[in-house]
Design a protein around this motif. Structure first.
Motif: not given
Length: 739
Positions: A104-107, A241-242, A268-270
C-alpha cells in the motif's frame, strides 16, 4: 477467472502490534465472505534467516499458495519468497520494487497528515524528532519520513532529526534513551513511525527531561493504547491506518491477482485522531471489532475488543469516582468495579501506615511487606504486574495463596503521598496486556485523589499523619460489644465464618445498599448475642454455622421479629422439612451455587422492599425449591410440579420468579449443572453417565446448557478441574469436601 472458492491465500502475520492484529482479523473476515481458503504460515522470519531459509522456502512452496498476505518482512526474506514465484501483498512498507510485490502507498499519506497537523502548531526553526526506522535488514520508514518532511514544509526552517531504532519498543529503548540524553536543545515536537514507539518516546523523554508535557507527541497506527493515551492527555495525535479497510482490500486484491486483473494502485486511507475526536474513534473501533466473526484462528479478537471495552469502562469509573462523596462509598465500590472490569477474581485495598499494610475490610493481620514481593515492590510507587506467578522470573507464587496466578498491584497515591495499595488477584493467567497497567494505574491515581478529596470533606474522621481514615475494624465497620446502638439502625449483620464470603457480601452490599454499616460475626452464638443487643435492618445468615446453626438463629430471631428481612444462604440442598422453618415471606433462602453476584444484589433489594410475597405464596415457592433440589436427578415437569402444589403452572412461574429471581426451569437447570460440575470434578463418570445422573435425557442438550451456564464444554471443564478455585461458592465449586 478462477473460482473464488479455489483461491488459497497464505496469511503470515508474525508482528503482534494492534494494527497488524486488526488487519489480520479483517483479512480473515473478508476471506470468509469471499470463500477464500486461508492457509496460516506460522514462522518467525528472523528465525528463518537465522536457521537457513532452504527448508522454510521448501515448506512454503509445498503449501501451493496462490498469494501470500503478510504484515511486513525483512527484505532478505521478502526477496527469497518472491524468488519462488509467489505473489506477495506486503501490508507494511516495502522499499523494493518487484513485479509480484504489492504494497500500500498510504503510509506516505499517513505521515503527511501527521506533518500537516504538527505544522499548524510549530514555530519557525522547529526541531522535530522522528523516532523509528533506519535499521538494516528491515524497512527504513523512508516513505513515512518523506511524508513528514513534506507536511512540515509549511514551517520555515524546520528540521527533522531521525533517531533510527528497531520497531519493537523494548529493543528501541536503549537507542531512544541515548539519543534523548545527547540532545542539545528541547525538541519542538516528536513524531514516531508507530504508536508503540510514540508511547516509548513520551515515557523516555519525560523521564530524562528531554521533553516536557507541552511538547506534542504524534504516532502512527491508531492503536487502542494510543487512544487511551490521547484520552489521558499524554499523546497529541495519532494517524489511524484504517487496518480494517486495509485487510478487506488486501483480499480483494488477492482475488484480482489470481484473475490477472490487479492494478498497482493500492492506497491505505488514513484518519487523523486527536483529543477532539478520540471518543468517536474508540467507539467506531469497538463496533468494528464487535462485527467481526467469532472464528478467528490464531488471533484473540477478544483481547483487542476487551482492551477498548476496558478503556471505556475505565473512563466511566473515573467519572463515577467524582460522584462518590465519601471514603466509605469509594472503598466499598471502586476496587470491586476495577476488579470486574479487568477480569480479576479478588480485589483488596490496603492502607499504608508507614510500616505495615492493613486490609481496609478488616480481614487478617497487618502485613509487613517485603521488597521481593509484589506488595512491597508497589510501595516504591510503580505498578507491579504478574501475568502468571507460576512462570514469573521475578516474583514467586505467594505461599499463602498458591492458587493465585495473576496479580496487578497498584500504588494508590494522592499527589506524591502514598495512601495504600490496590491488589488485584486472578486465578487464571492474565488475559490483558502488561501495557494496560497504564490505565489501571491511572484508575488507582484517580482513586487516591478521590479518597483525599473525600477525607477533606470530612465524611469520616481523619487519623494521625493525615492519611484517609477508616473505622478501627476496617470498612464497613465490624460489630463489637462497644458498638453504639445508633450504628445498628438500618445496618446489616453478616453471620458467616468464611472471610472470603464476608468480603463478597460486603462488595454486593456496597452495590445494592451503599452507605450501610455492616457488622460481622463468625458463628451462631455470636450472631445470637449480637441480635440480643439490637436488631439490624437486614441479616445475612449462613445455614451451617458453628455452635448454633442458621436455622436455630433464625428461630430465635423470629421470636422477636416476624418482618425483619433475613437472607439465608446454604451450601446444602433445601429439604422439605426445612421449609417449615422458613415460613416468613421476609426470609429468603438461596443456595450459594445458584445466583451470580449481580443477581444476588437484586434479591437483596427485593428482600428489603415492600413487594414481598404473601406468606402462603412465599411458602409455596420454598416448597417448590425443595422439590427441585430433592428431585433434580429425575424427570420433573412444570405442570406436574404446579399441580402437586395446587396452583397453575403460569401462577407458579410468576410467584417463583418474583421471589427467587429466576423461573423454576432456569433454577432447575442451575441446580443440575452445579451437580454435574461436582460429578465431573470428583468422579470418573463419563459425560453421558453424568448427563443421566443429573436429570438430563439428551447429552447434546445437556452440553448446550452446560456451555451456556459455565462458559465451556463438560469435557473442557473436567480437564481444568484440578485447578484450585477460591471465591467459588457463587459458582457451586467448593474446594473442600462436599457438605
Amino acid at each position: 477467472m478462477q473460482d473464488k472458492g479455489t483461491v488459497r491465500l497464505g496469511l503470515w502475520f508474525w508482528a503482534d502490534e494492534p494494527v497488524w492484529v486488526q488487519a489480520r482479523i479483517a483479512v480473515e473476515q473478508a476471506a470468509q465472505e469471499h470463500r477464500v481458503e486461508l492457509v496460516f504460515v506460522d514462522e518467525d522470519p528472523q528465525r528463518a534467516l537465522r536457521d537457513g531459509t532452504g527448508a522454510f522456502l521448501e515448506d512454503l512452496q509445498a503449501l501451493t499458495l496462490d498469494v501470500l498476505v503478510c504484515s511486513f518482512l525483512p527484505q532478505d526474506v521478502l526477496s527469497m519468497v518472491l524468488g519462488t514465484g509467489l505473489p506477495v501483498i506486503h501490508l507494511g512498507e516495502a522499499e523494493m520494487k518487484h513485479a509480484r510485490l504489492w504494497s500500500p502507498g498510504g503510509l506516505y499519506e499517513a505521515a503527511l497528515t501527521a506533518g500537516l497537523y504538527l505544522a499548524g502548531r510549530l514555530p519557525p526553526q522547529a526541531l522535530v524528532l522522528a523516532i523509528g526506522g533506519g535499521q538494516p535488514h528491515v524497512h527504513s520508514g523512508s516513505d513515512r519520513l518523506e511524508g513528514l518532511r513534506d507536511g512540515l514544509r509549511r514551517v520555515p526552517g524546520s528540521t527533522v532529526y531521525q533517531i533510527p531504532t528497531p520497531w519493537e519498543p523494548e529493543q528501541a529503548r536503549p537507542e531512544v534513551c541515548a539519543a534523548f540524553e545527547a540532545l542539545s536543545r528541547v525538541p519542538d515536537a516528536v513524531f514516531a513511525l508507530s504508536d508503540p514507539l510514540a508511547l516509548l518516546a513520551r515515557d523516555v523523554g519525560l523521564a530524562t527531561g528531554a521533553v516536557d508535557r507541552q511538547v506534542p507527541v504524534v504516532g502512527l497506527n491508531g492503536d487502542p493504547l494510543a487512544l487511551a493515551a490521547l484520552i489521558r492527555g499524554e499523546l497529541s495525535a495519532t494517524v489511524d491506518l484504517n487496518p480494517e479497510d486495509l485487510g478487506h482490500r488486501a483480499v480483494q486484491l488477492a482475488l484480482d491477482i489470481v484473475a490477472g486483473t490487479a492494478t498497482r494502485a493500492f492506497v491505505a486511507r488514513p484518519r487523523l485522531i486527536t483529543p477532539e475526536n478520540v471518543g468517536e474513534e474508540a467507539v467506531r473501533k469497538l463496533i468494528a471489532l464487535a462485527d467481526l466473526p467469532s472464528r478467528l484462528v490464531g488471533v484473540n479478537r477478544d483481547l483487542e475488543r476487551g482492551r477498548l471495552s476496558r478503556l471505556e469502562a475505565a473512563m466511566e469509573l473515573g467519572r463515577r469516582m467524582t460522584r462518590l462523596v465519601s471514603v466509605r462509598e469509594l472503598v466499598g465500590e471502586i476496587p470491586e468495579a476495577v476488579r470486574f472490569t479487568y477480569g480479576y477474581d479478588l480485589a483488596r485495598l490496603y492502607r499504608w501506615s508507614g510500616t505495615t499494610l492493613r486490609d481496609l475490610w478488616g480481614e487478617g493481620e497487618p502485613v509487613v511487606p517485603r521488597s521481593d514481593e509484589p506488595l512491597g515492590a508497589a510501595l516504591g510507587g510503580r505498578a507491579v504486574f504478574v501475568a502468571d506467578a507460576r512462570r514469573s522470573g521475578v516474583f514467586s507464587p505467594d505461599p499463602q495463596c498458591p492458587e493465585v496466578r495473576a496479580r496487578a498491584v497498584l500504588p494508590v497515591q494522592a499527589g506524591r503521598e502514598l495512601l495504600g495499595v490496590l491488589d488485584l488477584q486472578g486465578l487464571q493467567p492474565a488475559r490483558h496486556a502488561r501495557q494496560e497497567l497504564e490505565s489501571l494505574q491511572w484508575l488507582a491515581d484517580q482513586l487516591g485523589s478521590a479518597l483525599r478529596a473525600a477525607q477533606m470533606r470530612q465524611d469520616l474522621r481523619p487519623v494521625a499523619e493525615g492519611r484517609f481514615s477508616v473505622p478501627a475494624g476496617g470498612l464497613p465497620a465490624v460489630s463489637s460489644a462497644s458498638s453504639p446502638r445508633s450504628s445498628w439502625v438500618g445496618s446489616v449483620l453478616i453471620a458467616d465464618a468464611d472471610p472470603q464470603m464476608r468480603t463478597l457480601y460486603r462488595v454486593l452490599l456496597a452495590r445494592a445498599m451503599p452507605g450501610r454499616n455492616v457488622h460481622t460475626v463468625l458463628d451462631g452464638a455470636e450472631a445470637l448475642a449480637a441480635l440480643s443487643r439490637e436488631l439490624p435492618g437486614l441479616v445475612i445468615l449462613e445455614s451451617s454455622l458453628a455452635k448454633l446453626d442458621g436455622f436455630g438463629v433464625l428461630a430465635a430471631l423470629r421470636e422477636r421479629s416476624r418482618t425483619l428481612p433475613v437472607w439465608m444462604v446454604s451450601g446444602q440442598p433445601l429439604r422439605p422439612e426445612d421449609t417449615e422453618l422458613l415460613d416468613s415471606p421476609h426470609t429468603l433462602w438461596h443456595s450459594k451455587a445458584v445466583l451470580a453476584p449481580h443477581e444476588v444484589a437484586g434479591r437483596l433489594t427485593y428482600l428489603e422492599g415492600r413487594a414481598v410475597l404473601a406468606p402462603a405464596a412465599s411458602g409455596l415457592v420454598k416448597r417448590a425449591v425443595a422439590t427441585l433440589h430433592q428431585g433434580f436427578s429425575g424427570p420433573i415437569q412444570r405442570d406436574a410440579l404446579a399441580r402437586d402444589l395446587g396452583v397453575s403452572a403460569n401462577h407458579l412461574s410468576a410467584l417463583f420468579r418474583q421471589e427467587m429471581g429466576l423461573t423454576p426451569w432456569a433454577y432447575l437447570h442451575r441446580v443440575r449443572i452445579n451437580q454435574a460440575k461436582l460429578l465431573l470434578r470428583r468422579t470418573g463418570q463419563g459425560v453421558n453417565a453424568v448427563t443421566q445422573a443429573v436429570g438430563f435425557e439428551d447429552p447434546s442438550y445437556f452440553a448446550r446448557i452446560f456451555r451456556r451456564l459455565v462458559g465451556q464444554s463438560p469435557q473442557a471443564f473436567r480437564r481444568g478441574a484440578e485447578r484450585l478455585e477460591v471465591l467459588s461458592a457463587w459458582c457451586g465449586e467448593s474446594s473442600g469436601p462436599e457438605e
